[in-house]
Design a protein around this motif. Structure first.
Motif, PDB file in Angstrom:
ATOM      1  N   LEU A   1       0.827  -1.213   0.000  1.00  0.00           N
ATOM      2  CA  LEU A   1       0.000   0.000   0.000  1.00  0.00           C
ATOM      3  C   LEU A   1       0.862   1.265   0.000  1.00  0.00           C
ATOM      4  CD1 LEU A   1      -2.786  -1.061   2.532  1.00  0.00           C
ATOM      5  CD2 LEU A   1      -2.915  -1.022   0.035  1.00  0.00           C
ATOM      6  N   ALA A   2       1.990   1.225   0.737  1.00  0.00           N
ATOM      7  CA  ALA A   2       2.881   2.382   0.751  1.00  0.00           C
ATOM      8  C   ALA A   2       3.490   2.614  -0.628  1.00  0.00           C
ATOM      9  CB  ALA A   2       3.971   2.179   1.795  1.00  0.00           C
ATOM     10  N   LYS A   3       3.821   1.518  -1.317  1.00  0.00           N
ATOM     11  CA  LYS A   3       4.374   1.649  -2.673  1.00  0.00           C
ATOM     12  C   LYS A   3       3.331   2.216  -3.628  1.00  0.00           C
ATOM     13  CE  LYS A   3       6.881  -0.956  -6.209  1.00  0.00           C
ATOM     14  NZ  LYS A   3       6.040  -0.449  -7.313  1.00  0.00           N
ATOM     15  N   ILE A   4       2.093   1.749  -3.497  1.00  0.00           N
ATOM     16  CA  ILE A   4       1.025   2.278  -4.361  1.00  0.00           C
ATOM     17  C   ILE A   4       0.817   3.765  -4.100  1.00  0.00           C
ATOM     18  CG2 ILE A   4      -1.448   2.146  -4.807  1.00  0.00           C
ATOM     19  CD1 ILE A   4      -1.295  -0.852  -4.331  1.00  0.00           C
ATOM     20  N   ALA A   5       0.812   4.155  -2.822  1.00  0.00           N
ATOM     21  CA  ALA A   5       0.637   5.572  -2.485  1.00  0.00           C
ATOM     22  C   ALA A   5       1.792   6.415  -3.020  1.00  0.00           C
ATOM     23  CB  ALA A   5       0.516   5.727  -0.971  1.00  0.00           C
ATOM     24  N   GLU A   6       3.027   5.881  -2.927  1.00  0.00           N
ATOM     25  CA  GLU A   6       4.174   6.617  -3.448  1.00  0.00           C
ATOM     26  C   GLU A   6       4.105   6.758  -4.967  1.00  0.00           C
ATOM     27  OE1 GLU A   6       7.790   8.681  -3.383  1.00  0.00           O
ATOM     28  OE2 GLU A   6       6.373   8.163  -1.788  1.00  0.00           O
ATOM     29  N   ASP A   7       3.694   5.684  -5.641  1.00  0.00           N
ATOM     30  CA  ASP A   7       3.545   5.756  -7.098  1.00  0.00           C
ATOM     31  C   ASP A   7       2.455   6.761  -7.485  1.00  0.00           C
ATOM     32  OD1 ASP A   7       5.495   3.864  -7.248  1.00  0.00           O
ATOM     33  OD2 ASP A   7       4.124   2.171  -7.556  1.00  0.00           O
ATOM     34  N   GLU A   8       1.367   6.768  -6.726  1.00  0.00           N
ATOM     35  CA  GLU A   8       0.291   7.722  -7.016  1.00  0.00           C
ATOM     36  C   GLU A   8       0.758   9.157  -6.789  1.00  0.00           C
ATOM     37  OE1 GLU A   8      -3.554   8.855  -8.186  1.00  0.00           O
ATOM     38  OE2 GLU A   8      -2.457   6.953  -8.337  1.00  0.00           O
ATOM     39  N   ARG A   9       1.518   9.353  -5.724  1.00  0.00           N
ATOM     40  CA  ARG A   9       2.030  10.699  -5.458  1.00  0.00           C
ATOM     41  C   ARG A   9       2.963  11.157  -6.571  1.00  0.00           C
ATOM     42  NH1 ARG A   9       6.384  13.029  -3.491  1.00  0.00           N
ATOM     43  NH2 ARG A   9       7.436  11.021  -3.252  1.00  0.00           N
ATOM     44  N   ARG A  10       3.830  10.251  -7.011  1.00  0.00           N
ATOM     45  CA  ARG A  10       4.734  10.608  -8.110  1.00  0.00           C
ATOM     46  C   ARG A  10       3.962  10.889  -9.395  1.00  0.00           C
ATOM     47  NH1 ARG A  10       9.633   6.163  -7.418  1.00  0.00           N
ATOM     48  NH2 ARG A  10      10.435   6.947  -5.404  1.00  0.00           N
TER      49      ARG A  10
ATOM     50  N   LYS B   1       0.857  11.997  -9.691  1.00  0.00           N
ATOM     51  CA  LYS B   1       0.192  13.296  -9.581  1.00  0.00           C
ATOM     52  C   LYS B   1       1.187  14.450  -9.713  1.00  0.00           C
ATOM     53  CE  LYS B   1      -3.726  11.767  -6.774  1.00  0.00           C
ATOM     54  NZ  LYS B   1      -4.450  11.920  -5.490  1.00  0.00           N
ATOM     55  N   LYS B   2       2.363  14.254  -9.114  1.00  0.00           N
ATOM     56  CA  LYS B   2       3.370  15.298  -9.222  1.00  0.00           C
ATOM     57  C   LYS B   2       3.817  15.479 -10.665  1.00  0.00           C
ATOM     58  CE  LYS B   2       7.904  16.642  -7.443  1.00  0.00           C
ATOM     59  NZ  LYS B   2       9.039  16.253  -6.567  1.00  0.00           N
ATOM     60  N   LEU B   3       3.985  14.375 -11.390  1.00  0.00           N
ATOM     61  CA  LEU B   3       4.382  14.455 -12.794  1.00  0.00           C
ATOM     62  C   LEU B   3       3.293  15.117 -13.625  1.00  0.00           C
ATOM     63  CD1 LEU B   3       6.409  13.748 -14.995  1.00  0.00           C
ATOM     64  CD2 LEU B   3       5.337  11.484 -15.167  1.00  0.00           C
ATOM     65  N   GLU B   4       2.022  14.736 -13.375  1.00  0.00           N
ATOM     66  CA  GLU B   4       0.923  15.370 -14.107  1.00  0.00           C
ATOM     67  C   GLU B   4       0.856  16.869 -13.811  1.00  0.00           C
ATOM     68  OE1 GLU B   4      -2.557  13.283 -13.021  1.00  0.00           O
ATOM     69  OE2 GLU B   4      -2.110  11.501 -14.247  1.00  0.00           O
ATOM     70  N   LYS B   5       1.099  17.233 -12.570  1.00  0.00           N
ATOM     71  CA  LYS B   5       1.086  18.651 -12.211  1.00  0.00           C
ATOM     72  C   LYS B   5       2.210  19.395 -12.938  1.00  0.00           C
ATOM     73  CE  LYS B   5       1.163  21.738  -8.208  1.00  0.00           C
ATOM     74  NZ  LYS B   5       1.248  21.810  -6.719  1.00  0.00           N
TER      75      LYS B   5
END
Length: 352
Positions: free
Chosen positions: A202-211, A213-217
């Motif tokens: 779950l932590a890996k999924i959250a980190e991938d999601e954060r990355r 979103k940051k890339l999309e931003k």
């Protein structure tokens, strides 16, 4: 060649005369009748010997008699008769001491070897002292010993295997409780391991999601900055009377443009971006103008066209003729330096 005769000193002359005098007296004493009757002269006597001096005690002289035989000292020229008994005793004593020293060395060697051999002795578990009942029960309850094949065990292993089997039969209830506790511990460890793995997933999924979103931003920010770049250039070319500062120039980097508001219809205005000469780097310009590498001839052509268009906008002659005169005097020098930096960076990107 004649022999050289060196002149003697007075002391050497006196010593020479004394020596010659002693030689004459010695020769006269040997040739006298008394000396010839007392002792026969020997041929090996030196000319400078001083009499018949004998060192050490004289051997005892036997009494004269008609039947007495001459002694060893009388019939030979030897002046010493060795004591063979004393010599033999000394040799035997030395040999005895040598044998005793060898025996002591052998004992020391055996002691050292025994200490080395006893350094890692094998002591069976049942003979070891200081071992608690809980340790023995834990060793017996372990199932590792029952995984072995009795056909390939040695005597000690087979004895341990038999004792463990007998203990299991005679303590069936204790063994069952131990097995239940063991299964409970294993289940708890497995649950903790699974929970830990799920948490990491779950932590890996959250980190991938954060990355993501940051890339999309960042992508949205870059796209909005490119739109602002084109819009500001059109406004700058159409306006004729406004006075410009260094930050009013639409430089080809993301940080030189405003950001898109987070909420639609927001009346809050963002502060104008500030740009310095240190921000105008080759990497920043390349990320703004040509963010992706060309994958084919068409992409290469589009890249060249984009860079060529930017070079025409920031060409020093063209820029100074149209826009530099509208820049305030305090920023004109910085604008000239920035134009040179941008043009050199664009030329570098054109060669890639």
């Amino acid at each position: 060649m004649p022999k050289l005769h060196l002149k003697r000193t007075p002391q050497e002359e006196a010593d020479h005369r004394t020596h010659k005098k002693r030689k004459r007296e010695s020769k006269h004493a040997r040739n006298s009748p008394e000396a010839s009757t007392d002792k026969p002269a020997r041929k090996w006597d030196s000319s400078d010997s001083e009499g018949d001096d004998v060192y050490g005690p004289h051997p005892p002289q036997p009494e004269a008699g008609p039947s007495s035989k001459p002694s060893y000292a009388e019939t030979s020229d030897s002046r010493y008769k060795p004591d063979y008994d004393a010599i033999r005793a000394e040799l035997e004593e030395a040999r005895f001491r040598e044998k005793m020293a060898e025996a002591f060395e052998d004992d020391d060697s055996l002691d050292r070897r025994e200490a080395e051999m006893n350094q890692y002795p094998h002591v069976p578990d049942r003979w070891k002292t200081g071992r608690s009942r809980a340790d023995y029960d834990h060793a017996v309850a372990a199932d590792d010993i029952f995984k072995l094949d009795p056909r390939y065990m040695d005597e000690e292993e087979y004895a341990e295997w038999m004792r463990a089997g007998m203990y299991r039969k005679t303590h069936a209830q204790e063994y069952a409780e131990e097995q239940q506790k063991k299964a409970s511990r294993a289940a708890r460890r497995a649950q903790e391991k699974a929970l830990k793995a799920e948490t990491a997933r779950l932590a890996k999924i959250a980190e991938d999601e954060r990355r993501r979103k940051k890339l999309e931003k960042e992508i949205r920010r870059s796209d909005y900055a490119r739109e602002e770049y084109q819009l500001r250039w059109r406004q700058l070319e159409n306006a004729t009377q406004s006075l410009l500062s260094f930050s009013d120039i639409p430089w080809p980097i993301v940080s030189a443009h405003r950001q898109k508001p987070e909420k639609k219809g927001s009346s809050k205005a963002d502060p104008p971006p500030t740009v310095s000469l240190e921000d105008l780097t080759v990497d920043a310009i390349a990320a703004f103008l040509v963010p992706s590498a060309p994958s084919g001839p068409e992409d290469k052509k589009a890249r060249k066209d984009k860079l060529r268009e930017t070079i025409l906008r920031f060409h020093p002659d063209k820029f100074e003729g149209r826009l530099l005169k509208r820049v305030c005097e305090r920023d004109q020098q910085n604008v000239r330096e920035a134009i040179g930096i941008v043009v050199r960076a664009l030329n570098t990107l054109m060669e890639v």
